[in-house]
Write a protein that holds these residues in place. Structure first.
Motif, PDB file in Angstrom:
ATOM      1  N   THR A  18       0.903  -1.430  -0.105  1.00  0.00           N
ATOM      2  CA  THR A  18      -0.001   0.119  -0.001  1.00  0.00           C
ATOM      3  C   THR A  18       0.898   1.137  -0.044  1.00  0.00           C
ATOM      4  OG1 THR A  18      -1.594  -1.267   1.212  1.00  0.00           O
ATOM      5  CG2 THR A  18      -2.085   1.142   1.001  1.00  0.00           C
TER       6      THR A  18
ATOM      7  N   TRP B  12      -3.496   3.642   4.590  1.00  0.00           N
ATOM      8  CA  TRP B  12      -4.690   3.098   3.716  1.00  0.00           C
ATOM      9  C   TRP B  12      -5.572   4.352   3.459  1.00  0.00           C
ATOM     10  CZ3 TRP B  12      -1.389   0.033   5.608  1.00  0.00           C
ATOM     11  CH2 TRP B  12      -1.265  -1.397   5.293  1.00  0.00           C
TER      12      TRP B  12
ATOM     13  N   MET C 127      -7.906  -3.155  -2.561  1.00  0.00           N
ATOM     14  CA  MET C 127      -7.159  -3.045  -1.050  1.00  0.00           C
ATOM     15  C   MET C 127      -7.610  -4.125  -0.232  1.00  0.00           C
ATOM     16  SD  MET C 127      -7.398   1.061  -0.566  1.00  0.00           S
ATOM     17  CE  MET C 127      -5.603   0.976   0.676  1.00  0.00           C
TER      18      MET C 127
END
Length: 929
Positions: free
Chosen positions: A115, A152, A137
């Protein structure tokens, strides 16, 4: 599972499903249909339920449309695993991998990445984002992670509006809240929640070598915690046997342990080989045993190796050996002994292994491959194995339900228990999974009722850990300016949750205001004289409390000073309590902050006294002679010294016992307090006939008013809290020259803009980003050799596992330029922390030299044995494991790569490039990623 007819699934979903060896579950179908309709999706489902199928359908849709898909994961191991899965399906030419360590086919149509890599792309406006239609994700619940969770949210907030987001999460109890936020910031999003486990999970307890069901009827229903009666009866009999053993002769040959009271017990928990043997007989292997300690995991394997336990056949041992040889072919012969290779290999050949972050990555990945292939049957693991790596087992064993959380030993939460036991039950292989908790007679955390409560609870809310960092602030400012940056931060999940919590608080304020109006009407309005009178009385009480507190503190300080000044032989008066009277000092206090001298009273009591005992005069009464040694624990000695004390006291002026007020004198009257008291006496309400009754009503009004003010303060601190943090960081960065006021009217004169130094900071992605940027621009690391640069960079990254940073063995041997650079880096860090305190920001982590000598040695010589000996795992000089050594080396490599790209001078960039080459060799280079 029966596959539905392909004709029942039209469009791309039908084509995708036709290639699967299994049929799609209802939650997968719902999510995939929403995705094909152009929606984003949030899928919350248990571990092993098949969430990744939805992510793989996003890949299929992107490729079918001639577009691109990014598949993000929280850890490199998951990225590697997903890369291998997709390469098998679509071919290596269509799939790329970017993890920081590895860059494979980065321009492919589908790229798997961590990420952080995607976050960096977004800030850099990378051309790789062109043509992107979907982002998956995986393990999105990682946004609750304290250290890395903000990444995130940054990605979710920054992705272009046209990109469809596929968020895959473990089951959380506030999925609708999280989905509501994603809908707010990303537009149309379908929330799919499924709590059904595809492989049913049975809960057990192992008592000795007997396996019991935990729940009556086998499994827990919704809200059911009925514990199996047979289990309770068996444990009760065990305990009764132990109690009876107290009345038996302690003969030789009795086995067992001791309970917490030190009494012998008949029952002894089974050894690890016995537990594995029991599971093997019950057909419950392969199993993962969670131990919560790296040392415990390694010790468990050694314990099994000392037993006759063997879990593999001759044919399986041959297959295991070939995998080990293939995986470890690049390890240097001289490193094998240092790495404990031969014992590790023997464990694998017998079907058992440890798995934790301290293992060498190539060892850890070998264990994962062999376990997934069914060749290793028993793995002893720390909880890191539960973080998404695809290593399901038939059974999960928990030895304890308490683990160290970095600060203290704390009970497992229901969420942690569910995540760990979620590894049990392999879809398509097992018809059911099994969770086994070991009963320990002296461990209150594994009582059946408590285990049942953990296993049946389904409440694990997702909480945002998002907060602006220096790098995030500078990148936001550079991309969108201060106002848009604040608005973006206000759209974060963290602010969403904070604002939601404010709703209830605001309702409380409204209720309070209504009550205030009612009371004010009763008293004659909000400006009624009795309200002013009540405020004056409240001010008097507050002033009196403050004066009393101040007097107590002054008295305590004076008493502490007096106690600390006492010397051996001084005679004092103890003012109150059972020990009151005259005493002589046998040993001075020692500690000036909490002085506790050893004294002997005239009543022959000897012990240490504190300021709570010593309330008499603040000076000694006199002195007396004492023998050279006073053995105060001997009654005869105490009697003789007490007699001598009484004789000495007869000639001293011993004060009589007076009240504390008499002894201390009347406290000084505060002029402000006197003025307030005068105002109370002269107030018109003071003379009303029903004064006290009306004052009680007025005091209730004031209590509600205070409560409302407190709530409003909480509302204020919650609302726009992230934007305020952003402004504080902006102010600090402006003071340090990373941000300046614009002089260009076209972009708003006076608005903050990023300077050249700020652009340097924007390229540093590290927990210590500001410190690295400061050292680069100040030239702190200029002139260092490659190994010296790697060593000083390690000090801003490394964290000893102990409470305090410590210098590693051999630190005195480092070079003068390195010592100077470390000192200046530490000084700059202290200056930054001081600025952070002034601006009310969370302090940055301090530098830690525990890895300096080790990595300097490694970069210089490549000698693994010497480098490990020079490392420091916990601030006390104990060496790192090989796995930790490699992990820290790779973190230094990552930062060196950033320095290579961001450093303002060519020699420093060149040193960083050479240091990367010097470190990336031997065990650090083997099985990278």
């Amino acid at each position: 599972m029966t596959k539905p007819p392909e004709s029942s699934l039209p469009g791309e979903l039908g084509r995708f499903a036709a290639e699967l060896p299994f049929g799609l579950d209802p939650f997968q179908l719902r999510a995939c249909r929403a995705l094909e309709s152009g929606h984003g999706v949030l899928v919350c489902a248990p571990t092993g339920a098949g969430k990744t199928v939805v992510g793989e359908f996003a890949v299929h849709l992107a490729l079918a449309a001639g577009r691109k898909c990014f598949y993000t994961t929280p850890i490199k191991a998951l990225s590697n695993q997903k890369h291998a899965d997709l390469v098998r399906r679509y071919g290596a030419h269509r799939i790329g991998l970017l993890t920081g360590d590895q860059s494979i086919n980065g321009d492919a149509d589908v790229v798997i990445m961590t990420t952080e890599v995607l976050r960096n792309m977004l800030y850099a406006n990378s051309t790789a984002l062109h043509g992107l239609s979907h982002v998956v994700m995986d393990e999105v619940h990682f946004l609750a992670d304290r250290m890395r969770g903000a990444v995130w949210e940054e990605v979710i907030l920054h992705l272009p509006e046209e990109v469809r987001l596929v968020s895959l999460s473990a089951t959380v109890s506030n999925a609708e809240e999280f989905g509501g936020w994603i809908q707010t910031v990303r537009g149309d999003t379908t929330v799919v929640v499924d709590e059904h486990r595809p492989v049913p999970l049975w809960q057990h307890m192992l008592v000795g070598r007997r396996l019991f069901d935990l729940f009556e009827g086998g499994q827990a229903g919704p809200g059911t915690t009925l514990v199996d009666k047979e289990l309770l009866r068996h444990i009760s009999l065990r305990r009764e046997s132990d109690r009876m053993s107290d009345w038996q002769p302690r003969g030789r040959g009795r086995s067992g342990g001791r309970d917490r009271g030190g009494r012998p017990t008949i029952y002894r928990p089974p050894a690890r080989p016995d537990v594995i043997g029991t599971l093997d007989r019950e057909g419950l292997l392969p199993a993962i045993t969670f131990v919560f300690s790296r040392v415990g995991c390694d010790a468990a394997v050694k314990q099994c190796l000392r037993s006759p336990l063997r879990l593999t056949t001759e044919e399986e041992r041959g297959r295991i050996a070939s995998v080990i040889d293939r995986r470890c072919a690049d390890l240097a012969e001289e490193d094998l002994v240092v790495l404990g290779y031969h014992e590790w290999r023997e464990g694998l050949l017998r079907g058992m292994a440890a798995h934790h972050a301290g293992l060498l990555p190539v060892f850890r990945h070998t264990v994962e491959e062999l376990f997934t292939a069914g060749l290793v049957k028993a793995v002893f693991a720390t909880e890191t194995l539960a973080l998404g790596i695809n290593m399901p087992a038939r059974t999960v064993v928990l030895e304890r339900l308490v683990k160290y959380n970095g600060e203290q030993h704390a009970p497992l939460t229901p969420g942690e228990y569910t995540q760990l036991t979620g590894r049990a039950g392999r879809r398509g292989i097992d018809v059911e999974g099994h969770a086994v908790v070991l009963w320990q007679p002296n461990d209150t955390s594994v009582e059946p009722a408590d285990v049942a409560g953990l296993a049946s609870t389904r409440t694990f809310p997702l909480r945002s850990s998002f907060a602006p960092s220096y790098n995030m602030t500078i990148n936001l400012l550079g991309q969108m300016g201060p106002e848009q940056s604040r608005r973006l931060l206000e759209r974060s999940f963290a602010q969403f949750q904070a604002d939601k919590s404010v709703v209830g608080l605001v309702r409380g304020v409204t209720r309070g205001e209504k009550m205030l109006d009612e009371i004010a009407t009763e008293l004659g309005g909000r400006d009624a004289p009795v309200l002013e009178y009540a405020r004056l009385r409240a001010a008097v009480s507050a002033r009196e409390r403050a004066q009393s507190r101040s007097s107590r503190l002054q008295r305590r300080k004076a008493t502490n000073d007096a106690l600390a000044a006492l010397k051996r032989g001084d005679v004092i008066a103890i003012g109150q309590g059972r020990r009151s009277g005259v005493a002589v000092v046998l040993e001075p206090a020692g500690d000036a902050d909490d002085p506790r001298p050893l004294v002997l009273t005239e009543e022959r009591w000897a012990g240490r006294i504190s300021s709570a005992d010593y309330t008499g005069p603040s000076s000694k009464l006199g002195t007396m002679s004492l023998p050279k040694r006073v053995e105060h624990r001997q009654p005869r000695v105490r009697r003789d010294v007490a007699a001598a004390l009484r004789s000495a006291a007869a000639s001293l002026d011993v004060p009589s016992r007076r009240s504390r007020r008499d002894a201390e004198g009347e406290p000084d009257i505060d002029p402000e307090l006197a003025r307030l008291r005068e105002q109370v006496r002269n107030h018109p309400a003071h003379h009303e006939p029903n004064r006290e009754e009306r004052v009680r009503v007025a005091e209730r009004y004031l209590r509600i008013e205070r409560d409302n003010a407190d709530i409003e303060k909480k509302v204020s601190s919650a609302t726009n809290s992230l934007a305020r943090t952003f402004d504080r960081i902006l102010l600090l960065l402006t003071e340090r020259g990373f941000v300046a006021e614009s002089e260009d009217d076209t972009c708003g004169a006076g608005d903050p803009v990023v300077t050249d130094d700020g652009r340097l900071l924007a390229r540093i992605y590290s927990e210590s980003d500001l410190l690295v940027a400061e050292c680069l621009r100040q030239g702190t690391w200029e002139g260092l050799k490659p190994a010296e640069l790697a060593a000083v960079l390690s000090s801003v990254l490394y964290e000893s596992r102990g409470d305090t940073p410590g210098a590693a063995p051999g630190v005195e041997s480092i070079t003068t330029p390195l010592r100077r650079a470390l000192s200046q880096t530490r000084k700059t860090c202290a200056e930054i922390r001081s600025d952070e305190q002034r601006h009310r920001l969370a302090p940055s982590r301090e530098t830690d030299p525990g890895f300096v000598v080790a990595i300097h040695h490694w970069a210089t010589t490549g000698d693994l044995s010497a480098a490990l000996a020079a490392s420091d795992a916990n601030g006390s000089g104990s060496p790192l494991s090989a796995g930790d050594f490699v992990r820290w080396c790779r973190q230094v490599l990552d930062l060196l790569d950033q320095v290579r790209n961001a450093a303002p001078s060519a020699p420093l960039r060149s040193a960083a490039k050479r240091a990367i080459t010097d470190i990336r060799r031997g065990v650090v280079a083997v099985d990278a990623g």
